[in-house]
Scaffold this motif. Structure first.
Motif, PDB file in Angstrom:
ATOM      1  N   TYR A   1      -6.432   4.374   7.323  1.00 22.20           N
ATOM      2  CA  TYR A   1      -5.020   4.006   7.278  1.00 22.20           C
ATOM      3  C   TYR A   1      -4.195   5.139   6.663  1.00 22.20           C
ATOM      4  O   TYR A   1      -4.645   5.799   5.728  1.00 22.20           O
ATOM      5  CB  TYR A   1      -4.799   2.783   6.376  1.00 22.20           C
TER       6      TYR A   1
ATOM      7  N   ARG B   1      -2.967   2.850  11.727  1.00 17.83           N
ATOM      8  CA  ARG B   1      -4.334   2.414  11.406  1.00 17.83           C
ATOM      9  C   ARG B   1      -5.260   2.834  12.533  1.00 17.83           C
ATOM     10  O   ARG B   1      -4.944   2.633  13.703  1.00 17.83           O
ATOM     11  CB  ARG B   1      -4.368   0.911  11.224  1.00 17.83           C
TER      12      ARG B   1
ATOM     13  N   SER C   1     -11.681   1.775   5.031  1.00 18.60           N
ATOM     14  CA  SER C   1     -12.496   0.579   4.814  1.00 18.60           C
ATOM     15  C   SER C   1     -13.655   0.613   5.796  1.00 18.60           C
ATOM     16  O   SER C   1     -13.636   1.362   6.779  1.00 18.60           O
ATOM     17  CB  SER C   1     -11.671  -0.700   4.980  1.00 18.60           C
TER      18      SER C   1
ATOM     19  N   GLY D   1     -14.575  -1.492   8.005  1.00 20.24           N
ATOM     20  CA  GLY D   1     -14.209  -1.877   9.356  1.00 20.24           C
ATOM     21  C   GLY D   1     -13.303  -3.073   9.327  1.00 20.24           C
ATOM     22  O   GLY D   1     -12.813  -3.476   8.272  1.00 20.24           O
ATOM     23  N   MET D   2     -13.089  -3.632  10.470  1.00 16.82           N
ATOM     24  CA  MET D   2     -12.191  -4.778  10.549  1.00 16.82           C
ATOM     25  C   MET D   2     -12.790  -5.975   9.802  1.00 16.82           C
ATOM     26  O   MET D   2     -13.985  -6.167   9.771  1.00 16.82           O
ATOM     27  CB  MET D   2     -11.960  -5.144  12.013  1.00 16.82           C
ATOM     28  N   ASN D   3     -11.893  -6.738   9.189  1.00 18.06           N
ATOM     29  CA  ASN D   3     -12.285  -7.958   8.493  1.00 18.06           C
ATOM     30  C   ASN D   3     -13.239  -7.715   7.329  1.00 18.06           C
ATOM     31  O   ASN D   3     -14.047  -8.565   7.008  1.00 18.06           O
ATOM     32  CB  ASN D   3     -12.933  -8.962   9.464  1.00 18.06           C
ATOM     33  N   THR D   4     -13.156  -6.535   6.735  1.00 23.07           N
ATOM     34  CA  THR D   4     -14.034  -6.269   5.601  1.00 23.07           C
ATOM     35  C   THR D   4     -13.280  -6.234   4.296  1.00 23.07           C
ATOM     36  O   THR D   4     -13.832  -5.886   3.272  1.00 23.07           O
ATOM     37  CB  THR D   4     -14.779  -4.939   5.783  1.00 23.07           C
ATOM     38  N   GLY D   5     -12.009  -6.592   4.291  1.00 29.17           N
ATOM     39  CA  GLY D   5     -11.291  -6.772   3.042  1.00 29.17           C
ATOM     40  C   GLY D   5     -10.826  -5.508   2.376  1.00 29.17           C
ATOM     41  O   GLY D   5      -9.842  -4.901   2.766  1.00 29.17           O
ATOM     42  N   GLU D   6     -11.564  -5.109   1.365  1.00 26.72           N
ATOM     43  CA  GLU D   6     -11.120  -4.084   0.434  1.00 26.72           C
ATOM     44  C   GLU D   6     -10.821  -2.744   1.082  1.00 26.72           C
ATOM     45  O   GLU D   6     -11.605  -2.238   1.889  1.00 26.72           O
ATOM     46  CB  GLU D   6     -12.184  -3.891  -0.639  1.00 26.72           C
ATOM     47  N   LEU D   7      -9.658  -2.175   0.704  1.00 22.76           N
ATOM     48  CA  LEU D   7      -9.310  -0.815   1.094  1.00 22.76           C
ATOM     49  C   LEU D   7      -9.550   0.119  -0.084  1.00 22.76           C
ATOM     50  O   LEU D   7      -9.294  -0.232  -1.237  1.00 22.76           O
ATOM     51  CB  LEU D   7      -7.836  -0.725   1.489  1.00 22.76           C
TER      52      LEU D   7
ATOM     53  N   ASN E   1      -6.486 -13.558   4.076  1.00 26.77           N
ATOM     54  CA  ASN E   1      -6.810 -13.412   2.662  1.00 26.77           C
ATOM     55  C   ASN E   1      -5.670 -12.718   1.937  1.00 26.77           C
ATOM     56  O   ASN E   1      -4.751 -12.183   2.574  1.00 26.77           O
ATOM     57  CB  ASN E   1      -8.133 -12.654   2.458  1.00 26.77           C
TER      58      ASN E   1
ATOM     59  N   GLN F   1      -5.018 -10.040  -1.421  1.00 27.85           N
ATOM     60  CA  GLN F   1      -5.692  -9.122  -2.330  1.00 27.85           C
ATOM     61  C   GLN F   1      -4.704  -8.631  -3.390  1.00 27.85           C
ATOM     62  O   GLN F   1      -3.505  -8.560  -3.145  1.00 27.85           O
ATOM     63  CB  GLN F   1      -6.249  -7.929  -1.544  1.00 27.85           C
TER      64      GLN F   1
ATOM     65  N   TYR G   1      -4.043  -5.333  -6.007  1.00 25.92           N
ATOM     66  CA  TYR G   1      -4.366  -3.939  -6.288  1.00 25.92           C
ATOM     67  C   TYR G   1      -3.602  -3.480  -7.520  1.00 25.92           C
ATOM     68  O   TYR G   1      -2.509  -3.970  -7.819  1.00 25.92           O
ATOM     69  CB  TYR G   1      -3.966  -3.040  -5.106  1.00 25.92           C
TER      70      TYR G   1
ATOM     71  N   HIS H   1      -8.475  -1.515  -5.726  1.00 21.79           N
ATOM     72  CA  HIS H   1      -8.660  -2.931  -5.408  1.00 21.79           C
ATOM     73  C   HIS H   1      -9.150  -3.681  -6.640  1.00 21.79           C
ATOM     74  O   HIS H   1     -10.056  -3.226  -7.339  1.00 21.79           O
ATOM     75  CB  HIS H   1      -9.681  -3.061  -4.274  1.00 21.79           C
TER      76      HIS H   1
ATOM     77  N   LEU I   1     -10.057 -10.112  -4.218  1.00 23.02           N
ATOM     78  CA  LEU I   1      -9.686 -10.687  -2.927  1.00 23.02           C
ATOM     79  C   LEU I   1      -9.922 -12.180  -2.977  1.00 23.02           C
ATOM     80  O   LEU I   1     -10.975 -12.626  -3.464  1.00 23.02           O
ATOM     81  CB  LEU I   1     -10.526 -10.042  -1.809  1.00 23.02           C
TER      82      LEU I   1
ATOM     83  N   GLU J   1      -3.515 -10.098   4.187  1.00 27.45           N
ATOM     84  CA  GLU J   1      -4.126  -9.751   5.479  1.00 27.45           C
ATOM     85  C   GLU J   1      -3.787 -10.858   6.460  1.00 27.45           C
ATOM     86  O   GLU J   1      -4.041 -12.038   6.199  1.00 27.45           O
ATOM     87  CB  GLU J   1      -5.632  -9.597   5.367  1.00 27.45           C
TER      88      GLU J   1
ATOM     89  N   GLY K   1      -8.211  -8.392  12.653  1.00 27.26           N
ATOM     90  CA  GLY K   1      -8.424  -7.071  12.102  1.00 27.26           C
ATOM     91  C   GLY K   1      -8.150  -6.983  10.617  1.00 27.26           C
ATOM     92  O   GLY K   1      -8.016  -7.987   9.931  1.00 27.26           O
ATOM     93  N   ASN K   2      -8.004  -5.806  10.123  1.00 26.20           N
ATOM     94  CA  ASN K   2      -7.911  -5.572   8.692  1.00 26.20           C
ATOM     95  C   ASN K   2      -6.552  -4.972   8.345  1.00 26.20           C
ATOM     96  O   ASN K   2      -6.467  -3.961   7.673  1.00 26.20           O
ATOM     97  CB  ASN K   2      -9.036  -4.641   8.260  1.00 26.20           C
TER      98      ASN K   2
ATOM     99  N   LEU L   1      -3.359  -4.871   6.297  1.00 27.52           N
ATOM    100  CA  LEU L   1      -2.836  -5.329   5.013  1.00 27.52           C
ATOM    101  C   LEU L   1      -1.372  -4.975   4.880  1.00 27.52           C
ATOM    102  O   LEU L   1      -0.987  -3.849   5.178  1.00 27.52           O
ATOM    103  CB  LEU L   1      -3.596  -4.667   3.867  1.00 27.52           C
TER     104      LEU L   1
END
Lengths: 114, 111
Positions: free
Chosen positions: A33, A48, A95, A97-103, B31, B33, B35, B45, B48, B92, B96-97, B99
């Protein structure tokens, strides 16, 4: 393990000059990102990538901004020509990948346009 | 555009006190999060919480989520001077991811 690496940390340029920022994500992270952060504000997504594909670039001002992620690893964000309003911090994050939360964020590149 | 808004914008407390920050958002989320950002640094981070969870703990951090009110809170207990930083919520949404960050709360913990 090395974190997200960005360079340069600081850049001062005259308006209308070009500028480029580089980002090396954490090894194995497929998603990359670029965020822009103005003073006192939260980061705003510019683009992204999933591997080498730009999956969301709707907020990237394409008239002057461009980005690339060759081979799905390092990425470069370019501004040409820079305007006064581009002064900000440019943050790179990655991160798994997709849907993995933490950046995971780099330290950012602070741009000042004079 | 910023999806979330943190409240308060700035908070100053004494070391040892608890700090509470709130985040409100506009659309349904996968979700949320939190930071932290120290001055001149990147974001780190903290925690979450998924949309089907109501509360989560991590060390001195406690996060709650109320999806009916579209709001979340971050509680830092027994604050320390080292907790001085800006705190951002990020939501989110969709597939996809992706944010989207809020506007942030600047916390100052004084000795």
């Amino acid at each position: 393990e090395a974190g997200v690496v960005q360079s340069p940390r600081y850049k001062i340029i005259e308006k209308k000059q070009p500028v480029a920022f580089w980002c090396n994500p954490i090894s194995g992270h497929n998603t990359l990102y670029w965020y822009l952060q103005n003073l006192g504000q939260g980061p705003e997504l510019l683009i992204r990538y999933e591997n080498e594909e730009a999956v969301d670039d709707s907020q990237l001002p394409k008239d002057r901004f461009s980005a690339e992620r060759l081979k799905g690893v390092d990425s470069t964000l370019k501004i040409q020509p820079a305007e006064l309003g581009d002064s900000a911090v440019y943050l790179c994050a990655s991160s798994l990948g997709m849907n993995t939360g933490e950046l995971f964020f780099g330290e950012g590149s602070r741009l000042t346009v004079l | 555009s910023q999806q979330g808004e943190e409240d308060p914008q700035a908070l100053s407390i004494q070391e040892g006190e608890n700090a509470t920050m709130n985040c409100s958002y506009k659309t349904s989320i996968n979700n949320l999060q939190w930071y932290r950002q120290n001055s001149g640094r990147g974001l780190v981070h903290l925690i979450l919480i998924r949309s089907n969870e109501r509360e989560k703990h991590s060390g001195r951090l406690r996060v709650t989520l109320d999806t009916s009110k579209k709001s979340s809170s971050l509680l830092i207990t027994a604050s320390r001077a080292a907790d001085t930083a800006s705190y951002f919520c990020a939501t989110e949404t969709g597939g996809g991811n992706k944010l989207t960050f809020g506007t942030g709360t600047q916390l100052k913990v004084e000795l």
